[in-house]
Every structure is written in C-alpha cells, then in structure tokens.
Scaffold this motif. Structure first.
Motif, PDB file in Angstrom:
ATOM      1  N   ASP A  46      57.389  54.887  76.317  1.00  0.00           N
ATOM      2  CA  ASP A  46      56.944  55.758  75.224  1.00  0.00           C
ATOM      3  C   ASP A  46      57.272  55.162  73.867  1.00  0.00           C
ATOM      4  O   ASP A  46      56.490  55.267  72.923  1.00  0.00           O
ATOM      5  CB  ASP A  46      57.571  57.151  75.354  1.00  0.00           C
ATOM      6  N   ARG A  49      54.679  52.637  73.161  1.00  0.00           N
ATOM      7  CA  ARG A  49      53.414  53.280  72.770  1.00  0.00           C
ATOM      8  C   ARG A  49      53.458  53.750  71.321  1.00  0.00           C
ATOM      9  O   ARG A  49      52.479  53.615  70.581  1.00  0.00           O
ATOM     10  CB  ARG A  49      53.122  54.456  73.692  1.00  0.00           C
ATOM     11  N   SER A  52      53.245  50.687  69.062  1.00  0.00           N
ATOM     12  CA  SER A  52      51.878  50.145  69.054  1.00  0.00           C
ATOM     13  C   SER A  52      50.962  50.958  68.158  1.00  0.00           C
ATOM     14  O   SER A  52      50.163  50.401  67.398  1.00  0.00           O
ATOM     15  CB  SER A  52      51.315  50.106  70.472  1.00  0.00           C
ATOM     16  N   GLN A  53      51.074  52.277  68.219  1.00  0.00           N
ATOM     17  CA  GLN A  53      50.230  53.130  67.375  1.00  0.00           C
ATOM     18  C   GLN A  53      50.608  52.983  65.907  1.00  0.00           C
ATOM     19  O   GLN A  53      49.734  52.952  65.038  1.00  0.00           O
ATOM     20  CB  GLN A  53      50.318  54.595  67.825  1.00  0.00           C
ATOM     21  N   ALA A 138      51.425  59.418  77.428  1.00  0.00           N
ATOM     22  CA  ALA A 138      50.815  58.423  76.535  1.00  0.00           C
ATOM     23  C   ALA A 138      50.123  59.107  75.360  1.00  0.00           C
ATOM     24  O   ALA A 138      50.275  58.688  74.212  1.00  0.00           O
ATOM     25  CB  ALA A 138      49.823  57.561  77.313  1.00  0.00           C
ATOM     26  N   SER A 141      52.687  60.406  72.854  1.00  0.00           N
ATOM     27  CA  SER A 141      53.263  59.352  72.008  1.00  0.00           C
ATOM     28  C   SER A 141      52.336  59.003  70.850  1.00  0.00           C
ATOM     29  O   SER A 141      52.779  58.840  69.711  1.00  0.00           O
ATOM     30  CB  SER A 141      53.538  58.098  72.846  1.00  0.00           C
ATOM     31  N   VAL A 142      51.044  58.908  71.130  1.00  0.00           N
ATOM     32  CA  VAL A 142      50.073  58.589  70.077  1.00  0.00           C
ATOM     33  C   VAL A 142      49.996  59.726  69.055  1.00  0.00           C
ATOM     34  O   VAL A 142      49.979  59.491  67.843  1.00  0.00           O
ATOM     35  CB  VAL A 142      48.687  58.291  70.694  1.00  0.00           C
TER      36      VAL A 142
END
Length: 161
Positions: A46, A49, A52-53, A138, A141-142
């Motif tokens: 997480d 993620r 990354s976002q 996922a 998390s975004v």
C-alpha cells in the motif's frame, strides 16, 4: 424571449476576467510543488501504491525542496450480512496522516489527515474474494494519495515560490 444560459460574449468576458486576476491552474507541470517533493511512505504494498500515485500527480524530484511523509492505516467493517449471518460485503476504511517538511531546514511546513473508504463483495469464490479485497486496498491507496495531493495543492498557494 429571454434565455437563462450565458451567451458566447458573456463566457469570453468571464474567461478574460479570470486571466486578468492572475488565475493559474494548480495542477500540471507549472504547479508549485511539481517536481519539488520527495516521498516517504510505509514499506508495504500500500505504501508503494501511495508513492506511485504521488509521483504520477506531483512528479519525481531530482533535488527535492520538501519531504512528504505519509502513514496509512486501515480497518475493515462488515457492511452487509445475510439472514444466516454470513458476511457478503466489507468496507475498507483508510486514513492517511501526512507531514510536509522543508528538506533544507527540517522545519514542518504543514500536516494533515485524510480519510476514505471503499468496499468489496465476498459472494464469489475464495480466489475472487481475495482479488476483490486486493483491488479494494489498491483503490483506497490511490484515493488517499489523491486526497493528500488535493490538500497539498491548496497549501501550495501559500508557499514561497
């Protein structure tokens, strides 16, 4: 006969007025925090993620001016139960606490907390339920990363250039 919708002339005048008042988008390559932030997240899937976002939204900094630390917690709550007592749906409720510090001085610039939730069904096979649970985590998390970015964009309006 009169119309309630704006005319082309009114729309153009409105756009010129916005341009004249210093209106500038807070997202994009020219945003105050774009390419200025290093990220520190949990060493979990997480956390990856979220990082990354954040990198998609705020870019990767070669020489970061700020450090953003984010910690995510989550809990699952039953949201649907059959008359037999079987759980058929869960909500995943997440909280992300963030702290933005100046990389040069170590001084805290701001901090905040964002919350969000998503859900998944447990009515399929074990494999389908596990996939749905992974997908829900996922998505959460975004969503949390996007909410942090929204708060940072508002904050960036007050940061020195």
């Amino acid at each position: 006969m009169s119309f309630d919708r704006p005319t082309r002339r009114t729309s153009l005048l409105g756009l010129f007025a916005l341009a004249g008042c210093g209106f500038a988008p807070i997202y994009g390559e020219d945003a105050a925090l774009h390419g200025q932030v290093a990220y520190e997240t949990d060493e979990t899937v997480d956390g990856f993620r979220i990082r990354s976002q954040l990198e998609r939204r705020l870019g990767v900094a070669a020489q970061p001016r700020y450090l953003l630390k984010i910690t995510k917690t989550e809990e699952r709550q039953t949201s649907a139960i059959t008359s037999d007592g079987d759980t058929t749906r869960f909500n995943v409720i997440g909280t992300a606490r963030w702290v933005l510090t100046d990389s040069g001085t170590g001084q805290e610039v701001d901090r905040g907390t964002v919350q969000a939730f998503t859900g998944y069904a447990t009515t399929g096979s074990t494999t389908a339920t596990q996939a749905a649970e992974t997908d829900a985590a996922a998505r959460l998390s975004v969503i949390l990363a996007d909410r942090v970015v929204s708060q940072l964009m508002i904050l960036s309006l007050d940061l020195p250039a």
